[in-house]
Design a protein around this motif. Structure first.
Motif, PDB file in Angstrom:
ATOM      1  N   ASN A 178       8.924 -10.676   0.740  1.00 46.84           N
ATOM      2  CA  ASN A 178       7.799 -11.318   1.375  1.00 46.84           C
ATOM      3  C   ASN A 178       7.134 -10.885   2.898  1.00 46.84           C
ATOM      4  O   ASN A 178       7.614 -12.324   3.443  1.00 46.84           O
ATOM      5  N   PRO A 222       4.894  -1.530  -1.080  1.00 49.25           N
ATOM      6  CA  PRO A 222       4.592  -2.485  -1.458  1.00 49.25           C
ATOM      7  C   PRO A 222       4.779  -3.607  -2.528  1.00 49.25           C
ATOM      8  O   PRO A 222       5.372  -4.499  -1.539  1.00 49.25           O
ATOM      9  N   GLU A 223       5.756  -3.281  -2.898  1.00 49.50           N
ATOM     10  CA  GLU A 223       6.777  -3.276  -3.891  1.00 49.50           C
ATOM     11  C   GLU A 223       7.960  -4.222  -2.656  1.00 49.50           C
ATOM     12  O   GLU A 223       8.528  -4.999  -2.756  1.00 49.50           O
ATOM     13  N   ASP A 224       8.331  -3.493  -2.321  1.00 54.53           N
ATOM     14  CA  ASP A 224       9.241  -3.493  -0.764  1.00 54.53           C
ATOM     15  C   ASP A 224       8.834  -4.704  -0.172  1.00 54.53           C
ATOM     16  O   ASP A 224      10.041  -5.771  -0.110  1.00 54.53           O
ATOM     17  N   ALA A 225       7.957  -4.791  -0.060  1.00 59.23           N
ATOM     18  CA  ALA A 225       6.847  -5.565   0.968  1.00 59.23           C
ATOM     19  C   ALA A 225       7.148  -7.179   0.172  1.00 59.23           C
ATOM     20  O   ALA A 225       7.199  -7.967   0.844  1.00 59.23           O
ATOM     21  N   GLU A 226       6.714  -6.935  -1.108  1.00 65.10           N
ATOM     22  CA  GLU A 226       6.451  -7.768  -1.968  1.00 65.10           C
ATOM     23  C   GLU A 226       8.127  -8.790  -2.273  1.00 65.10           C
ATOM     24  O   GLU A 226       8.122  -9.745  -2.031  1.00 65.10           O
ATOM     25  N   GLU A 227       9.112  -7.846  -2.328  1.00 63.45           N
ATOM     26  CA  GLU A 227      10.648  -8.247  -2.570  1.00 63.45           C
ATOM     27  C   GLU A 227      10.891  -9.303  -1.214  1.00 63.45           C
ATOM     28  O   GLU A 227      11.669  -9.996  -1.536  1.00 63.45           O
ATOM     29  N   SER A 255      18.090  -8.137  -1.343  1.00 64.72           N
ATOM     30  CA  SER A 255      17.264  -8.219   0.935  1.00 64.72           C
ATOM     31  C   SER A 255      17.613  -6.987   1.938  1.00 64.72           C
ATOM     32  O   SER A 255      16.632  -7.292   2.803  1.00 64.72           O
ATOM     33  N   VAL A 298       3.751  -0.768   5.677  1.00 63.16           N
ATOM     34  CA  VAL A 298       3.701  -0.671   4.129  1.00 63.16           C
ATOM     35  C   VAL A 298       3.169   0.190   4.032  1.00 63.16           C
ATOM     36  O   VAL A 298       1.640   0.434   4.510  1.00 63.16           O
ATOM     37  N   LYS A 312       4.401  -8.792   4.759  1.00 64.55           N
ATOM     38  CA  LYS A 312       3.254  -7.889   5.011  1.00 64.55           C
ATOM     39  C   LYS A 312       3.087  -7.264   5.976  1.00 64.55           C
ATOM     40  O   LYS A 312       3.874  -6.899   6.902  1.00 64.55           O
ATOM     41  N   ASP A 313       2.046  -5.917   5.698  1.00 71.19           N
ATOM     42  CA  ASP A 313       1.717  -4.907   6.517  1.00 71.19           C
ATOM     43  C   ASP A 313       1.804  -5.332   8.153  1.00 71.19           C
ATOM     44  O   ASP A 313       1.224  -6.334   8.467  1.00 71.19           O
ATOM     45  N   ARG A 364      12.026   2.661   1.764  1.00 74.88           N
ATOM     46  CA  ARG A 364      12.719   1.984   2.518  1.00 74.88           C
ATOM     47  C   ARG A 364      13.758   1.828   3.292  1.00 74.88           C
ATOM     48  O   ARG A 364      14.844   2.379   2.849  1.00 74.88           O
TER      49      ARG A 364
END
Lengths: 191, 191
Positions: free
Chosen positions: B133, B126-131, B2, B160, B135-136, B166
């Motif tokens: 948790n 977007p993948e990093d943001a999901e990982e 993370s 994002v 949001k933009d 990243r």
């Protein structure tokens, strides 16, 4: 009230009696310009130039009274700009710290060690320490809330002494990093 | 995993095509010196002088490519030193921000607004943001652990976009305040 004021220490110099004479001449004494928050400490009219391998800083304040060893406290930005390798240290812990020249109107001090970046700290009386539930030398987290750059600073050393006044000291880098304002307050938080 | 790298942005300038011509002459283009972490962004060989009411900063890097508006990103230490009142802003949000002169070898740009202190932020796909948790535009706390100046920085904006890489960006004041090292890592913490 568990808060305390957070004061920004700009770059400054503490000098020995001997170095004061070298810099400002025989019979020189420090001229009090403004009292500081810590009892007995004061900013002086006398100013010096700090010279490093890359650059110099003119008009640097001396803080009085004189001390047992000469010490130059810079921000890491300053130290980098003038090319001096200054470790993060508590005041007085200058062994093996950075070197520089200090230039006054009457002479030059070649400082082989004594240039430090101050470790952030809180001055507290024993009564304050009891109220805040901390001990001398304890390392704490301090939350500093501002409009745009709130932060919780770690590695903050508590320094407890009857002659101290309750105040946290940070340097200009830290002050800018949290965007500290006038009368900025901080508080110890447990994480 | 993370964590993410924490990169220090030194003072720099983004320029419009028109201002590039004013500064470096008819037909001037930006010369790529070094790619930056964000895809398509690069440091240029071209340098300019930033002039404020009190002082000037020479040799300031331009970052390419050219942009729709010219923007000068300084640390608060820099802004204070040259006497410019620069607000803490996200990149591109320059309305009502600080004024300065930008001087190049062929001309001068009078910037009526565009000088900012960058708001700390994390670039994420977007993948990093999901990982992670987040949001933009979400504002988070980031813990940066170092030997002497660990801190948890608040007011960190997540940005994002599929074209981002990243990385967290802080300025030199913030970098010095946490004593960030090479390959410094940070991680989002919930408080």
């Amino acid at each position: 009230m568990s808060k305390f004021i957070v004061e920004t220490s700009a770059r400054h110099v503490h000098v020995t009696e001997a170095d004061l004479i070298t810099l400002f001449g025989e019979g020189a004494t420090l001229t009090r310009k403004k009292d500081l928050s810590q009892p007995g400490q004061f900013a002086c009219e006398e100013r010096v130039t700090i010279i490093g391998p890359k650059k110099e800083l003119a008009g640097v304040s001396i803080l009085g009274p004189t001390r047992p060893s000469t010490q130059v406290e810079l921000s890491a930005s300053d130290a980098r700009a003038i090319g001096v390798n200054a470790p993060i240290r508590e005041s007085g812990d200058v062994s093996g710290s950075g070197a520089c020249q200090i230039v006054g109107p009457c002479g030059v001090v070649e400082l082989s060690e004594g240039v430090i970046v101050a470790k952030r700290h809180i001055h507290l009386t024993p009564e304050d320490a009891e109220e805040l539930n901390v001990k001398d030398k304890e390392v704490v987290w301090v939350k500093i809330e501002t409009a745009d750059r709130t932060a919780i600073l770690g590695d903050v050393v508590c320094r407890v002494h009857p002659n101290f006044a309750r105040a946290m000291h940070i340097d200009t880098d830290e002050s800018n990093a949290v965007s500290a304002g006038r009368d900025q307050m901080g508080e110890i938080v447990k994480l």
